[in-house]
Design a protein around this motif. Structure first.
Motif, PDB file in Angstrom:
ATOM      1  N   PHE A 220       0.772  -1.030  -0.134  1.00  0.00           N
ATOM      2  CA  PHE A 220       0.046  -0.104   0.021  1.00  0.00           C
ATOM      3  C   PHE A 220       0.925   1.267   0.048  1.00  0.00           C
ATOM      4  O   PHE A 220       1.980   1.075   0.172  1.00  0.00           O
ATOM      5  CB  PHE A 220      -0.859   0.171   1.099  1.00  0.00           C
ATOM      6  N   ASN A 221       0.240   2.375  -0.316  1.00  0.00           N
ATOM      7  CA  ASN A 221       1.069   3.691  -0.428  1.00  0.00           C
ATOM      8  C   ASN A 221       0.284   4.456   0.971  1.00  0.00           C
ATOM      9  O   ASN A 221      -0.797   4.309   1.392  1.00  0.00           O
ATOM     10  CB  ASN A 221       0.490   4.542  -1.530  1.00  0.00           C
ATOM     11  N   GLY A 222       1.208   4.681   1.885  1.00  0.00           N
ATOM     12  CA  GLY A 222       0.817   5.306   3.063  1.00  0.00           C
ATOM     13  C   GLY A 222       1.720   5.730   4.083  1.00  0.00           C
ATOM     14  O   GLY A 222       2.964   5.638   4.095  1.00  0.00           O
ATOM     15  N   ILE A 223       1.346   5.815   5.298  1.00  0.00           N
ATOM     16  CA  ILE A 223       2.202   6.372   6.437  1.00  0.00           C
ATOM     17  C   ILE A 223       1.668   5.566   7.640  1.00  0.00           C
ATOM     18  O   ILE A 223       0.592   5.398   7.788  1.00  0.00           O
ATOM     19  CB  ILE A 223       2.004   7.802   6.754  1.00  0.00           C
ATOM     20  N   VAL A 224       2.702   4.978   8.392  1.00  0.00           N
ATOM     21  CA  VAL A 224       2.481   4.260   9.634  1.00  0.00           C
ATOM     22  C   VAL A 224       2.952   4.983  10.668  1.00  0.00           C
ATOM     23  O   VAL A 224       4.117   5.352  10.588  1.00  0.00           O
ATOM     24  CB  VAL A 224       3.077   2.650   9.620  1.00  0.00           C
ATOM     25  N   PHE A 225       2.438   5.169  11.656  1.00  0.00           N
ATOM     26  CA  PHE A 225       2.915   5.903  12.874  1.00  0.00           C
ATOM     27  C   PHE A 225       2.201   5.437  14.158  1.00  0.00           C
ATOM     28  O   PHE A 225       1.301   4.592  13.954  1.00  0.00           O
ATOM     29  CB  PHE A 225       2.624   7.321  12.777  1.00  0.00           C
TER      30      PHE A 225
END
Length: 340
Positions: A190-195
């Motif tokens: 996936f394209n995205g951000i994990v935080f």
């Protein structure tokens, strides 16, 4: 009709292109975008054309980080009217939920989702183009823009757990690592951000609780429905294009990513023509603008797309049965009059 994005998606495009030694105007014309109209941030343009433009620009400049270089220059104002509201949201969670819920107000291609599990929050972004088109640069622009939003609220030293892209790594990843740090990953699902999920509850230090209610009320008054009709989309474009003096069915069709016959067909299905909708929109705006004594008639003429004040006066007299100056005077004195 094809998905659209606001012109603001290409904010700083000309500057970045020129800094990399490529001709932005010729590339825009190649994909059917109007360079002159780029200054109107709220104008809607073809999303597919923007995606193609970014890919062409990356190839022409030999910079696989082209989308990121645009994202790096993103500001709150590029989101449009919704930016006034997110500045007053109480925490990061509220900011993201608002941007996700109303994403169609600034990008009709974007499909974003926020989930939480095991102490981590994952913001996934995908682009629904309606056709098979390479979109790596647009994906990096979208992820980079959300990364900028998060840093605005969490501080410039904030770093996510991971920044993910579905495409392979570029030959040179220095820009990616400079912006995202060592946590950027490629060839992911996936394209995205994990935080960290705890970041969602970080308070918005820019927020003024006394302004929050007013900001929400304002947003509710201008928020558009996800179920906007084609007639609404054309009317909205007319309002945006009128002040540019370039409001034509060709310009509207270009913004919608279709040809003029398609626009005619949609309007005809609603019992309208482009001329009737243009006049109706102008009439509604004229009533609002002329009633405001702080606006000069010359300025109003320009905002309604007339090349000369005399042309505006003639049109107004035909629609309302009197000159704009007389209409304003009667309105000020609160004397009724009959529209022509």
């Amino acid at each position: 009709m094809k998905p659209r994005v606001r012109n603001a998606a290409l904010s700083s495009y000309v500057e970045v292109s020129q800094s990399l030694g490529i001709d932005p105007l010729s590339l825009m014309k190649h994909v059917g975008l109007d360079p002159v109209g780029l200054a109107v941030q709220d104008r809607w343009i073809s999303g597919v054309a923007v995606v193609q433009l970014l890919e062409l620009s990356a190839a022409a400049s030999h910079h696989e980080d082209f989308g990121l270089l645009l994202a790096e220059r993103r500001r709150f104002s590029n989101l449009g009217r919704i930016s006034l509201v997110i500045r007053e949201e109480p925490d990061v969670r509220s900011v993201l939920e608002l941007l996700i819920r109303h994403e169609y107000m600034y990008n009709e291609m974007l499909r974003s989702r926020l989930s939480e599990a095991h102490g981590l929050a994952t913001l996934k972004l995908c682009l629904d183009l309606g056709e098979a088109t390479a979109a790596g640069q647009a994906a990096e622009l979208a992820v980079g823009a959300f990364h900028q939003v998060l840093r605005n609220f969490l501080g410039t030293r904030w770093q996510p757990v991971a920044v993910c892209f579905t495409h392979g790594a570029p030959a040179d990843t220095r820009t990616h690592r400079r912006i995202f740090g060592p946590v950027v990953e490629f060839d992911r699902e996936f394209n995205g951000i994990v935080f960290y999920a705890s970041d969602l509850d970080a308070p918005n230090l820019m927020s003024d609780p006394l302004l929050r209610t007013y900001a929400r009320q304002y947003f509710e008054s201008i928020a558009i429905s996800r179920d906007t009709t084609e007639l609404d989309r054309v009317r909205e474009l007319i309002e945006v294009l009128l002040p540019t003096g370039r409001c034509s069915i060709e310009q509207v069709a270009g913004s919608l990513g279709v040809d003029r016959r398609t626009v005619h067909r949609h309007l005809s299905a609603s019992g309208e023509t482009f001329s009737s909708l243009l006049n109706a929109t102008r009439t509604q705006l004229a009533e609002q603008l002329v009633a405001n004594p702080r606006r000069s008639l010359t300025e109003i003429s320009r905002l309604l797309g007339f090349s000369a004040s005399s042309a505006f006066s003639r049109w107004f007299s035909e629609r309302f049965g009197c000159s704009p100056r007389e209409w304003r005077l009667r309105r000020t004195r609160q004397q009724p009059f009959t529209e022509g």
